[in-house]
Every structure is written in structure tokens, then in C-alpha cells.
Design a protein around this motif. Structure first.
Motif, mmCIF file in Angstrom:
data_model
loop_
_atom_site.group_PDB
_atom_site.id
_atom_site.type_symbol
_atom_site.label_atom_id
_atom_site.label_comp_id
_atom_site.label_asym_id
_atom_site.label_seq_id
_atom_site.Cartn_x
_atom_site.Cartn_y
_atom_site.Cartn_z
ATOM 1 N N VAL B 273 0.867 -1.182 0.000
ATOM 2 C CA VAL B 273 0.000 0.000 0.000
ATOM 3 C C VAL B 273 0.905 1.234 0.000
ATOM 4 C CG1 VAL B 273 -1.899 -1.130 1.187
ATOM 5 C CG2 VAL B 273 -0.132 -0.031 2.526
ATOM 6 N N TRP B 274 0.369 2.333 -0.454
ATOM 7 C CA TRP B 274 1.198 3.525 -0.519
ATOM 8 C C TRP B 274 1.273 4.212 0.839
ATOM 9 C CZ3 TRP B 274 4.536 4.556 -4.192
ATOM 10 C CH2 TRP B 274 4.372 3.906 -5.422
ATOM 11 N N ASN B 277 0.227 8.078 -0.178
ATOM 12 C CA ASN B 277 -0.831 8.072 -1.188
ATOM 13 C C ASN B 277 -1.088 9.464 -1.766
ATOM 14 O OD1 ASN B 277 -2.523 6.688 -2.803
ATOM 15 N ND2 ASN B 277 -4.265 6.715 -1.399
ATOM 16 N N ASP B 283 6.966 9.267 -1.405
ATOM 17 C CA ASP B 283 5.970 8.223 -1.180
ATOM 18 C C ASP B 283 6.599 6.889 -1.561
ATOM 19 O OD1 ASP B 283 3.603 7.347 -0.353
ATOM 20 O OD2 ASP B 283 2.415 8.104 -2.027
#
Lengths: 411, 404
Positions: B273-274, B277, B283
Motif C-alpha cells: 500500500v502507498w 498516497n 511516497d
């Protein structure tokens, strides 16, 4: 003694492994050790000692323990050091930079390491100790012995780098055996010692020498960070920086931001280019504080191939160093600065070194200035570092659970 | 005595300061008329570490509540939690003296006196003497007067805290020119909101998962058997994430809220998952497995430590109503499953249905609501409270002032 003959006037680096764990760490260095570094191991346990491939070994306090070990009794360890005091003193005599590898929590290493460090320090030797801290899954009692041992060691050494086994296990595979985990922990020390060694011995694009290292270690430092990163292949410089950022020893960016003085050493193969060095330096200073006083070195080691390794040592002026230490620090620094004027930057030229050796730091009366390493104090606690800890059943619950339970977190 | 009294329930928590105002009409019914909240500063693990910061945010919250309700507060009920909360059990027994073997009120008072007489260590203040059910020849009773028997036993759970830390909190309230009517252990306050008397009768364990502390209270036979505070909370989860994933604390906090789960459900270790985001530089993808694992380990351990603290008092047979979770941490997905796994019994997320509607039903208001509830009971049955709980705040702090 086993140390190098007096006429070869290069910086004498010695690694002494004390006790079972310390010996294991030193053994690991044996296979890939630069020959300029002399290795010695000592233990109170004759049998454990005989397993070491290092030729220079010494069984301490045979008359006390009959070569059977201390059985975890610190007093027996101290007594052993007392009876063999003369031998220990010659062991550290004439050494410029002494690395101690020791596993705290047992009987031998915990008791003898501070004694040895004290002896070396009286000679003006820079003493850097790598102290492996026991796993949380070992007994709580052991952790408390280790903690006291660490305090004693800090009192006597120029720098102590505690390496919590809990943290180092993060670098192993999730289902690695306990032996693999220990081996991995030892590998960290090997990398650290090799990097510091190559800083001073390899020909460099940009050289760093002993006096600079000494200066970094003699600042009135409250906190010091220590991190290693490596990268391989075409993008090696970039990968090494990424790896460094994820180094578990620098686990939170907040920690490293505190560094006021940074010593950055880059070791790369023959292809290491100035632009790569530039990239690394930019990223490192970006990451660890733009305002800090940065000393950098870049070293070529043909064996590295297309690999690049970065070693960062940082100290900070925010300190809990007592006044007494402060005054010692001033003395120490004046000794070091005068010395650094006499020294030249060229490390490889032994003739020049001979000159500088005339004023070797032996005259330094007292160098017990103390540095605390923040990256991994006995336990990394992050946000809860400065608040009273929550200890239940001998475990500090502020330390992340995954570290204490030895669960590997993939990144 | 005036017919309407405005009382405030105040919780100076690690995450936020919550103030609820209640209007007590003729000592019988309670209306909630105002609310004030302020994100908390200077509080770590439930302890006030920076007086001025904690003072400012508490005053801001009180002011907001007063302005909203347009009234002045008459008295304050203050929640207590933190690292300094400790407790011990003490027991006493007497032989029944009454004619024809009936327990008299005198026996009752005597046995209670003996049980409460244990000296506290220096600089400690009693927060509650919590009486467990009486035992008459081994029978569990709540009102033994008039019953026949030979030996009357009672045991108390005495909850006490650091006198200085308690007075720090009281000084903050006094600084707003308000009087603290009583201090109440957070766990007791929230349990009176999230559980019903019937549940407490059949046995229930309330765990309030706060940001800095985890408060717990175990009920049996309608009485609190043990209550306390564990200085481990949601901040620890964020801190673990921050260290484990090498991210900043703020990022860790956000990862916890977005992806945290108290049970590791992701099988695929490569699922990522980032971090932020926001598609900006800096990131990076973070493995979901690692996030869930870190959270799961910490949550499980927290429940394990609570279970250990309860010791022999905890038994699944005596826990008819299971476990009720409340506090901000109860919003963590799967936290009920995690608790159920550790304790080996059913667990549910509590809400304040019995006391409030609308936004006040959120788990984060359990403690201040419970404080008001406590205040209502205190008004309604003053005599009983006096007997059972000691004589309010003044009694608790008497020793402290004498020393000072």
C-alpha cells in the motif's frame, strides 16, 4: 607481543573479542580481515577459546577459573582480570584504535571489557566497543546484567555501540535458525569495523584519517548515530542510499535529524565516480541534517566491484554529558586538535605518519569522554525514549512488540 | 440544596481532553447539555508531563463546553488514569456477633473497616476502595445483614495513585475556578456507560483502549473485582509502526488508521500500500502484511498483559457477558476478534446506547458519560456512596493536605 613491530609506523588497529560472544564476532572478522588489523580473543573458558581460528588467544585468569569459565559470575570475571592484569596491559599497549567486541549479559565479557577499556584508555587509545545486547527472549536477568555492563563500558570507552540482537534479527529471514541470527548480528559488526578501517587504510577519492575519526568521537556528544547501507549494480549509489535510509540502526528519521557532526564514508569499487559520491553526499546530508558539520570520505576498494557501501557516524551536541566529562572533553579536544595539525591527510604515506607519531596521543592524560549512541540504545523506543518506561516482567513494553518477539518485518 | 446542579465530567486523556456537561434535576435525572473537546498536549501515557500545555487545552475544552451550554459548572468529576495507577487486594473476616447468628450492621462496618485499614506507601492517594461481594460462610452475598452465618468475609480492591500526579490534575481544574467533587478511575467510568447492571451481575470485563493507556475493569456479581490502567495504548501501535517501517510518526499514525488491523488477514506478503498516497516524491509502497503484523502483535500483547494483571480473578466461567471494548482503540478493525482470541471468550465493541444518542454514542465519550453517571448516583444516594466509597474527594486527599 603480537602487535606489529614498532618500526612500521602506521595506525595500529586491534580487535579484541572478549568472552564467548565476543570471540565469535572476532572469529567472523578473521576470514575477511585486512592484515593491518590484529585480532586477539580472550575468554575464561579454555574449551570455548580453543574453537577459535584466531591464533592470538588468551585464557584469562586460569588460576582463578581453571579455564572453565565464570559461570556467569561477574566477580569471578573481575578476579580473573585482576590476576592477569600485566598480560592485559601489554595486550592493549601501543594500540591507536582498539575495537572491543563483546556480548553483554554473560560473565566474562561483561566484567572484563570495562577493565580492558580502562587500561587502553589510560594509554590514550581510542576505544570503540561493539556490545551485543541479549535477545529479549533470553532471560530478564540477563538483560539487567547487560544493562549494567553497558553502563560500565560507557564509562570507560570513547564510544560504545550497543547492538540489540532483537534489532539485528530483523535482517534475517523469518524462519532463520538462532545460529543464523547470531551470525547475522556478527556480520553487522564486521561491516562496521571494516568500514572504519577502510576509511583510514584504503586509497581514497577523498581521504579521511584517524585524527578526523578521533575528532568525531571526541566531541561532547550526547547522541551518536551509526548506520550502514550498501548497494550493488548500475544504480549502486542510489540503492545504497535507499538501503541506508532503511537501515534498522537508524530506525526513525527523527533520531538521525539530531546529528550535528556527521562523518560519512563511502567505499566503492574502481568505478566509483565523483558524480556518484556527489549523489550520495547530497542525499545523506539531505536526510541527516543540512546544517550539520559534515566530514566525508570516499574510498576505492577494487574488491568491491560495482558495490557501494556507506557508513555514517554522527554525533550531536545535545548532550547529557556531565560537567566533569565536559572538562575532560576540553582537555581531550585540545590534545586532538594539536595532533591533527601535525598530521597530514595522506593516509597511505607511512613516512609522514612516522613524523606525526612523535606526538602521538599518548600524552593525552584522560580520554574518558563519553558518547551515547542513540540509534539503538539498549532498546529502540522511538517516541517513548524520554518518558519513564513501562517494565513488566523484565520486559520494557515501550519497545515494539515485534522486536521483542523477534518477528521479522519485511520492508 | 438547589434543584438543578450542573456537573462536568472531564477526562484529560493522552489523545484529547473531553468535557461533558450534565444537568442534574432534583438529584434524579440527568440531561446532557454541553460538550467540549480539545486535542491534548503535554500528556503522555495518561500522565501530565507538561503542566502548562495540559492546563491550556483542558481550559479550552471546559470553556467550549460552558459556552455551548451557556451555563456555569457547579462541580467536576474527573477521570484518572496513567502510569501511576496501582492497586492491591486486602481481605478481612469477622465472626458474626449478632444474637441467633444473624449478621448485624455492626459486623458489616467492622469487617469493612479492617479490610480498608491497610496503610498505603508514602505519597500515594487512594482513588477507590472497591468492595467485592461479601462472603458469608463461603456464600457470595451483596446484602448480608440479617442473614444467618458464622464467618463474614470481605475483600477490597484498593486502587491508588501518585498523590502528586493526582493533585496536578486537580490543580488544572481548580485553575479554572472549579471544584473537583470526586476523582474516578477511567475504567470504572467507562464501564458504567458501556455495560448494563445485568451484564455486570453475570460478569463482564471492560477494556478501554485509549491512546496512552489501556484501562480495564472486571465485574462479577455486580461488583468491581479489579480495575486498573496499563500505560500501553494506541500511541504504542503508531510508534511500533514508525520504527518497524522506518516512517515518521505522523505517517505511521495515518497507516494505522487506514490499514491497521488487530488480526493479520493479509496472506500475500508482497501486497503493498502507498505510504502517503499523494503521488509525490518520498511516497513509497509499504507491505500491508508488515503493517498488520506489527499492529496484531502489539494488540495481542496488550490483551495478554491485561489478562496477566487480572490473574486468578479472571476465569471464563465467571464472564457471562464476555468482554466489552471501548475507547478510541475499539475502532481498530478486528480488535474484538483479537481480544476474543486472547481471552478465549466472546468480545464485542461497546457503545453508549444506554446513556446517549447521536454523536455521543461513539466509544470515545464512554468515560465522560460514565463520569456524569457517577455524578448522578453520587447526588441521588449520597449516604450510600459515603459509606461505600469513602467520603468523596476530601476524604481521599485529606492525608495529602495534612502532609503538605
Amino acid at each position: 607481543m603480537e602487535e606489529q613491530p614498532k618500526e612500521i609506523e602506521s595506525i595500529r588497529i586491534k580487535v579484541i573479542g572478549i568472552g564467548g560472544a565476543g570471540t565469535n564476532m572476532a572469529d567472523r572478522l578473521m576470514f575477511d580481515c585486512p592484515k593491518e588489523v590484529s585480532l586477539t580473543v580472550m575468554n575464561t573458558d579454555q574449551q570455548a577459546l580453543s574453537g577459535s581460528p584466531i591464533s592470538d588467544k588468551f585464557c584469562v585468569g586460569k588460576s582463578v577459573t581453571y579455564g572453565l569459565g565464570t559461570g556467569g559470575d561477574l566477580e569471578v570475571g573481575r578476579e580473573a582480570a585482576r590476576v592477569d592484569k600485566a598480560r592485559l596491559e601489554t595486550m592493549v599497549e601501543g594500540v591507536d584504535l582498539l575495537f572491543l567486541t563483546v556480548g553483554l549479559g554473560g560473565g566474562t565479557g561483561t566484567s572484563i571489557a570495562p577493565i580492558l577499556a580502562d587500561m587502553a584508555n589510560k594509554n590514550g587509545t581510542v576505544v570503540i566497543a561493539f556490545a551485543a545486547m541479549p535477545f529479549t527472549i533470553e532471560r530478564a536477568e540477563r538483560a539487567s546484567v547487560a544493562k549494567h555492563g553497558l553502563e560500565a563500558l560507557r564509562d570507560k570507552c570513547n564510544a560504545v555501540i550497543p547492538l540489540p540482537n532483537d534489532l539485528l534479527i530483523q535482517e534475517t529471514d523469518p524462519d532463520a535458525s538462532i545460529l543464523d541470527a547470531f551470525a547475522k548480528a556478527d556480520a553487522w559488526i564486521e561491516r562496521a569495523i571494516k568500514s572504519i578501517w577502510s576509511m583510514m587504510h584504503r586509497p581514497g577519492l577523498i581521504n579521511l584519517d584517524f585524527s578526523q575519526l578521533k575528532l568525531t568521537f571526541s566531541r561532547k556528544a550526547g547522541k551518536t548515530l551509526f548506520g550502514l547501507g550498501a548497494g550493488e549494480g548500475e544504480d549502486s549509489a542510489k540503492l545504497a542510499v535507499e538501503d541506508l535510509k532503511l537501515c534498522p540502526l537508524l530506525h526513525t528519521p527523527e533520531f538521525s535529524k539530531k546529528a550535528d557532526h556527521l562523518l560519512v564514508n563511502i567505499v566503492g569499487g574502481a568505478h566509483l565516480s565523483i558524480s556518484q559520491v556527489q549523489h550520495i553526499m547530497d542525499s545523506v546530508t539531505d536526510e541527516f541534517g543540512k546544517d550539520s558539520n559534515v566530514v566525508m570520505g570516499a574510498v576505492i576498494d577494487e574488491q568491491m566491484g560495482d558495490k557501494v557501501e556507506i557508513c555514517v557516524v554522527g554525533t550531536s551536541d545535545v548532550s547529557g554529558v556531565s560537567l566533569m566529562r565536559g572538562s575532560q572533553y576540553k582537555r581531550a579536544v585540545s590534545a586532538v586538535t594539536s595532533e591533527s595539525h601535525e598530521r597530514t591527510l595522506k593516509v597511505t604515506a607511512t613516512s609522514q605518519k612516522r613524523n606525526s607519531r612523535g606526538s602521538k596521543s599518548r600524552k593525552k592524560p584522560n580520554s574518558t569522554e563519553q558518547h551515547e549512541f542513540s540509534f539503538s540504545d539498549e532498546d529502540p523506543k522511538g517516541e517513548f525514549e524520554n518518558v519513564s518506561s513501562t517494565v513488566i516482567d523484565g520486559q520494557d513494553l515501550d519497545t515494539p512488540t515485534y522486536l521483542r518477539k523477534g518477528v521479522k518485518i519485511v520492508l | 440544596m438547589q434543584k438543578t446542579k450542573i456537573i462536568a465530567g472531564i477526562e484529560i486523556g493522552t489523545g484529547k481532553v473531553s468535557v461533558l456537561l450534565g444537568e442534574i434535576i432534583e438529584g434524579k435525572s440527568l440531561n446532557i447539555i454541553g460538550m467540549g473537546q480539545c486535542s491534548s498536549k503535554g500528556v503522555v501515557k495518561g500522565d501530565i508531563v507538561d503542566f502548562h500545555e495540559a492546563n491550556d487545552c483542558t481550559h479550552a475544552a471546559i470553556l467550549a463546553a460552558e459556552n455551548q451550554a451557556g451555563v456555569k459548572i457547579d462541580g467536576v468529576y474527573l477521570a484518572m488514569s496513567g502510569t501511576h495507577i496501582e492497586g492491591f487486594a486486602s481481605e478481612a473476616s469477622v465472626n458474626v456477633t449478632g444474637a441467633d447468628g444473624m449478621v448485624t450492621r455492626g459486623d458489616l462496618l467492622q469487617v469493612c473497616d479492617v479490610a480498608q485499614s491497610r496503610e498505603l506507601p508514602e505519597n500515594r492517594t487512594v482513588i477507590h476502595h472497591l468492595r467485592r461481594p461479601y462472603r458469608l460462610d463461603g456464600r457470595c452475598l451483596n446484602t448480608p445483614v440479617g442473614m444467618e452465618g458464622e464467618k463474614l468475609e470481605v475483600s477490597y480492591w484498593t486502587s491508588h495513585g501518585d498523590a502528586r500526579k493526582i493533585s496536578d490534575a486537580i490543580h488544572i481544574i481548580n485553575g479554572f475556578n472549579l471544584h473537583v467533587d470526586d476523582i474516578i478511575l477511567s475504567a470504572l467510568a467507562s464501564s458504567s456507560t458501556v455495560t448494563t447492571p445485568e451484564e455486570r451481575k453475570s460478569g463482564v470485563l471492560v477494556i478501554d483502549l485509549g491512546r496512552g493507556t489501556t484501562d480495564y475493569a472486571l465485574y462479577n456479581e455486580g461488583r468491581c473485582m479489579i480495575a486498573g490502567a496499563l500505560p500501553i495504548g494506541g500511541d504504542h501501535i503508531s510508534n511500533d509502526l514508525s520504527i518497524g517501517l522506518r516512517v515518521r510518526l505522523k505517517q505511521a499514525e495515518s497507516l494505522k488508521l487506514r490499514f491497521g488491523s488487530a488480526v493479520n488477514e493479509s496472506k500475500d506478503k508482497s501486497e503493498k500500500v502507498w505510504l502517503n498516497n499523494d503521488l509525490e516524491i518520498g511516497d513509497r509502497p509499504v507491505p500491508l502484511w508488515s503493517i498488520e503484523k506489527i499492529v496484531e502483535l502489539r494488540a495481542t500483547e496488550t490483551f495478554e498483559v491485561v489478562k496477566k494483571r487480572l490473574g486468578k480473578l479472571y476465569s471464563n466461567d465467571k464472564l457471562g457477558a464476555g468482554i466489552v471494548l471501548c475507547g478510541g482503540g475499539s475502532n481498530l478493525p478486528n480488535v474484538d476478534r483479537c481480544a476474543a482470541k486472547v481471552f478465549g471468550t466472546q468480545a464485542r465493541i461497546g457503545d453508549n446506547r444506554s446513556m446517549a444518542s447521536g454523536e455521543l454514542r461513539d466509544g470515545q465519550f464512554s468515560t465522560p458519560l460514565g463520569l456524569l453517571h457517577y455524578g448522578l448516583r453520587y447526588q441521588g444516594s449520597r449516604d450510600v456512596v459515603n459509606n461505600e466509597q469513602g467520603s468523596g474527594l476530601f476524604g481521599k486527599l485529606k492525608g495529602l493536605f495534612q502532609k503538605g
